[in-house]
Design a protein around this motif. Sequence first.
Motif, PDB file in Angstrom:
ATOM      1  N   GLY A  51       0.848  -1.182   0.000  1.00 48.22           N
ATOM      2  CA  GLY A  51       0.000   0.000   0.000  1.00 48.22           C
ATOM      3  C   GLY A  51       0.883   1.231   0.000  1.00 48.22           C
ATOM      4  N   GLU A  52       0.691   2.114   0.963  1.00 50.70           N
ATOM      5  CA  GLU A  52       1.516   3.310   1.092  1.00 50.70           C
ATOM      6  C   GLU A  52       2.652   3.124   2.087  1.00 50.70           C
ATOM      7  OE1 GLU A  52       1.327   6.103  -0.783  1.00 50.70           O
ATOM      8  OE2 GLU A  52      -0.100   4.866  -1.902  1.00 50.70           O
ATOM      9  N   GLN A  53       2.730   1.968   2.698  1.00 52.98           N
ATOM     10  CA  GLN A  53       3.758   1.716   3.708  1.00 52.98           C
ATOM     11  C   GLN A  53       4.989   1.074   3.075  1.00 52.98           C
ATOM     12  OE1 GLN A  53       2.551  -0.921   6.835  1.00 52.98           O
ATOM     13  NE2 GLN A  53       4.443  -0.663   8.013  1.00 52.98           N
ATOM     14  N   ILE A  54       6.160   1.627   3.406  1.00 45.12           N
ATOM     15  CA  ILE A  54       7.425   1.053   2.945  1.00 45.12           C
ATOM     16  C   ILE A  54       7.807  -0.062   3.907  1.00 45.12           C
ATOM     17  CG2 ILE A  54       9.857   1.491   2.479  1.00 45.12           C
ATOM     18  CD1 ILE A  54       9.113   4.440   2.007  1.00 45.12           C
ATOM     19  N   VAL A  55       7.853  -1.286   3.407  1.00 44.87           N
ATOM     20  CA  VAL A  55       8.182  -2.425   4.267  1.00 44.87           C
ATOM     21  C   VAL A  55       9.667  -2.778   4.169  1.00 44.87           C
ATOM     22  CG1 VAL A  55       5.860  -3.357   4.243  1.00 44.87           C
ATOM     23  CG2 VAL A  55       7.484  -4.087   2.493  1.00 44.87           C
ATOM     24  N   ARG A  56      10.314  -2.331   3.105  1.00 44.00           N
ATOM     25  CA  ARG A  56      11.761  -2.520   3.000  1.00 44.00           C
ATOM     26  C   ARG A  56      12.348  -1.422   2.131  1.00 44.00           C
ATOM     27  NH1 ARG A  56      12.489  -7.625   0.708  1.00 44.00           N
ATOM     28  NH2 ARG A  56      13.001  -6.788  -1.336  1.00 44.00           N
ATOM     29  N   ASN A  57      13.374  -0.742   2.663  1.00 43.55           N
ATOM     30  CA  ASN A  57      14.045   0.299   1.896  1.00 43.55           C
ATOM     31  C   ASN A  57      14.853  -0.306   0.760  1.00 43.55           C
ATOM     32  OD1 ASN A  57      13.249   2.680   3.289  1.00 43.55           O
ATOM     33  ND2 ASN A  57      14.665   2.178   4.945  1.00 43.55           N
ATOM     34  N   GLY A  58      15.103   0.523  -0.242  1.00 42.71           N
ATOM     35  CA  GLY A  58      15.944   0.103  -1.350  1.00 42.71           C
ATOM     36  C   GLY A  58      17.426   0.250  -1.021  1.00 42.71           C
ATOM     37  N   THR A  59      18.250   0.102  -2.022  1.00 43.28           N
ATOM     38  CA  THR A  59      19.703   0.228  -1.868  1.00 43.28           C
ATOM     39  C   THR A  59      20.047   1.559  -1.214  1.00 43.28           C
ATOM     40  OG1 THR A  59      20.081  -1.122  -3.839  1.00 43.28           O
ATOM     41  CG2 THR A  59      21.897   0.300  -3.110  1.00 43.28           C
ATOM     42  N   PRO A  60      20.857   1.554  -0.126  1.00 43.74           N
ATOM     43  CA  PRO A  60      21.221   2.819   0.515  1.00 43.74           C
ATOM     44  C   PRO A  60      22.096   3.686  -0.381  1.00 43.74           C
ATOM     45  CG  PRO A  60      22.431   0.994   1.501  1.00 43.74           C
ATOM     46  CD  PRO A  60      21.422   0.401   0.577  1.00 43.74           C
ATOM     47  N   VAL A  61      21.856   4.987  -0.303  1.00 49.95           N
ATOM     48  CA  VAL A  61      22.583   5.986  -1.087  1.00 49.95           C
ATOM     49  C   VAL A  61      23.144   7.019  -0.114  1.00 49.95           C
ATOM     50  CG1 VAL A  61      22.418   7.784  -2.843  1.00 49.95           C
ATOM     51  CG2 VAL A  61      21.068   5.677  -3.083  1.00 49.95           C
ATOM     52  N   LEU A  62      24.450   7.129  -0.040  1.00 51.90           N
ATOM     53  CA  LEU A  62      25.098   8.105   0.831  1.00 51.90           C
ATOM     54  C   LEU A  62      25.675   9.219  -0.043  1.00 51.90           C
ATOM     55  CD1 LEU A  62      25.932   8.854   3.724  1.00 51.90           C
ATOM     56  CD2 LEU A  62      28.071   7.593   3.329  1.00 51.90           C
ATOM     57  N   ILE A  63      25.162  10.427   0.136  1.00 52.44           N
ATOM     58  CA  ILE A  63      25.647  11.583  -0.630  1.00 52.44           C
ATOM     59  C   ILE A  63      26.471  12.450   0.313  1.00 52.44           C
ATOM     60  CG2 ILE A  63      25.003  13.592  -1.991  1.00 52.44           C
ATOM     61  CD1 ILE A  63      22.625  12.096  -2.985  1.00 52.44           C
ATOM     62  N   VAL A  64      27.715  12.660  -0.073  1.00 50.05           N
ATOM     63  CA  VAL A  64      28.718  13.221   0.826  1.00 50.05           C
ATOM     64  C   VAL A  64      29.163  14.607   0.372  1.00 50.05           C
ATOM     65  CG1 VAL A  64      31.021  12.862   1.804  1.00 50.05           C
ATOM     66  CG2 VAL A  64      29.545  10.899   1.341  1.00 50.05           C
ATOM     67  N   GLY A  65      29.292  15.529   1.336  1.00 54.62           N
ATOM     68  CA  GLY A  65      29.964  16.802   1.102  1.00 54.62           C
ATOM     69  C   GLY A  65      29.153  17.841   0.366  1.00 54.62           C
ATOM     70  N   GLN A  66      29.834  18.901  -0.024  1.00 55.88           N
ATOM     71  CA  GLN A  66      29.241  20.004  -0.757  1.00 55.88           C
ATOM     72  C   GLN A  66      30.242  20.455  -1.812  1.00 55.88           C
ATOM     73  OE1 GLN A  66      28.154  23.097   2.040  1.00 55.88           O
ATOM     74  NE2 GLN A  66      27.444  21.598   3.531  1.00 55.88           N
ATOM     75  N   TYR A  67      29.747  20.777  -2.979  1.00 54.01           N
ATOM     76  CA  TYR A  67      30.635  21.242  -4.042  1.00 54.01           C
ATOM     77  C   TYR A  67      31.014  22.699  -3.811  1.00 54.01           C
ATOM     78  CZ  TYR A  67      32.596  21.990  -8.664  1.00 54.01           C
ATOM     79  OH  TYR A  67      33.443  22.273  -9.704  1.00 54.01           O
ATOM     80  N   ASP A  68      32.280  23.021  -4.008  1.00 55.19           N
ATOM     81  CA  ASP A  68      32.779  24.390  -3.844  1.00 55.19           C
ATOM     82  C   ASP A  68      32.688  25.105  -5.185  1.00 55.19           C
ATOM     83  OD1 ASP A  68      34.052  26.758  -3.307  1.00 55.19           O
ATOM     84  OD2 ASP A  68      35.891  25.859  -2.521  1.00 55.19           O
ATOM     85  N   PHE A  69      31.620  25.885  -5.355  1.00 55.99           N
ATOM     86  CA  PHE A  69      31.394  26.567  -6.627  1.00 55.99           C
ATOM     87  C   PHE A  69      32.352  27.736  -6.850  1.00 55.99           C
ATOM     88  CE2 PHE A  69      27.415  24.387  -5.819  1.00 55.99           C
ATOM     89  CZ  PHE A  69      27.086  23.884  -7.063  1.00 55.99           C
ATOM     90  N   GLY A  70      33.065  28.149  -5.807  1.00 59.72           N
ATOM     91  CA  GLY A  70      33.982  29.277  -5.942  1.00 59.72           C
ATOM     92  C   GLY A  70      35.409  28.888  -6.255  1.00 59.72           C
ATOM     93  N   SER A  71      35.664  27.599  -6.418  1.00 61.08           N
ATOM     94  CA  SER A  71      37.034  27.126  -6.652  1.00 61.08           C
ATOM     95  C   SER A  71      37.117  26.352  -7.961  1.00 61.08           C
ATOM     96  CB  SER A  71      37.484  26.225  -5.498  1.00 61.08           C
ATOM     97  OG  SER A  71      37.509  26.946  -4.283  1.00 61.08           O
ATOM     98  N   PRO A  72      38.339  26.194  -8.507  1.00 65.27           N
ATOM     99  CA  PRO A  72      38.499  25.399  -9.729  1.00 65.27           C
ATOM    100  C   PRO A  72      38.134  23.940  -9.487  1.00 65.27           C
ATOM    101  CG  PRO A  72      40.451  26.758  -9.308  1.00 65.27           C
ATOM    102  CD  PRO A  72      39.603  26.819  -8.072  1.00 65.27           C
ATOM    103  N   ARG A  73      37.843  23.226 -10.547  1.00 67.37           N
ATOM    104  CA  ARG A  73      37.518  21.807 -10.452  1.00 67.37           C
ATOM    105  C   ARG A  73      38.693  21.049  -9.815  1.00 67.37           C
ATOM    106  NH1 ARG A  73      37.497  20.142 -16.145  1.00 67.37           N
ATOM    107  NH2 ARG A  73      38.996  21.836 -16.289  1.00 67.37           N
ATOM    108  N   PRO A  74      38.498  20.381  -8.688  1.00 68.57           N
ATOM    109  CA  PRO A  74      39.641  19.735  -8.012  1.00 68.57           C
ATOM    110  C   PRO A  74      40.261  18.622  -8.839  1.00 68.57           C
ATOM    111  CG  PRO A  74      37.570  19.116  -6.961  1.00 68.57           C
ATOM    112  CD  PRO A  74      37.244  20.230  -7.908  1.00 68.57           C
ATOM    113  N   TRP A  75      39.448  17.860  -9.565  1.00 66.54           N
ATOM    114  CA  TRP A  75      39.964  16.731 -10.338  1.00 66.54           C
ATOM    115  C   TRP A  75      40.760  17.167 -11.569  1.00 66.54           C
ATOM    116  CZ3 TRP A  75      34.829  18.084  -9.825  1.00 66.54           C
ATOM    117  CH2 TRP A  75      34.210  18.614 -10.972  1.00 66.54           C
ATOM    118  N   ALA A  76      40.736  18.475 -11.902  1.00 63.03           N
ATOM    119  CA  ALA A  76      41.479  18.978 -13.052  1.00 63.03           C
ATOM    120  C   ALA A  76      42.957  19.176 -12.727  1.00 63.03           C
ATOM    121  CB  ALA A  76      40.872  20.291 -13.542  1.00 63.03           C
TER     122      ALA A  76
END
Length: 224
Positions: free
Chosen positions: A178-203
Amino acid sequence: MAQVEYRAEPPRPLTRFKSDQIALLEKLNRADRRHLGRLPSIIVPQRWGLPELAYSPMPFHSTWAEQHPKALIVDLPSQVFGAYEHGQLVRWGPVSSGRAQNVTPSGLFHLNWNARSRRSSIDQSWLMEWYYNFHSRRGIAFHKYTLPGRPASHACVRMLERDARWLFRWGDGWVKRGEQIVRNGTPVLIVGQYDFGSPRPWARPEWWARGVVLPDSPARVSRR
């Protein structure tokens, strides 16, 4: 993480690279082929031909993820995801998360439901393929869409088509009665915050020597 060294090069001409090399460059530079040539510079590995996981900036093992059969981690500062099975990395790839006006929230979520394709409620002309929702209230999901080499979405997490298609089949959604969640799906961990004021770190080639450092527990991740 394997010690692969990198260098920065002008992006053009892309014709100097083979198709499998361009596929790796898309991941390293967080940009699809259409946008690779538009970047000011691209990161290129000093050594080609290794297994794709060898180029991952995500750690091969996650203490938190080992508690789950499957787990997905997105590192917003690095614009990259890692998929884990019993704590071991099985796939990684680039993402484009929310732009500065519509940041992707950090915290612990779960995969909810998916759809082969879905029209955006913001603009019906936006077709989101291989869609997997993880924030039902706000309608935020993983899906295939343009990757320009920076955060550019309206809070969703964009992926390359091959990664979005893989996640669509690999992930487990919620189980509802029905409307009740009996089992959650795959866990998703979203980490951190993007620094929009700095250059791309991976570059920066030196960034790759350290890569992504993950928290041991979602309790250490602030939720936005």
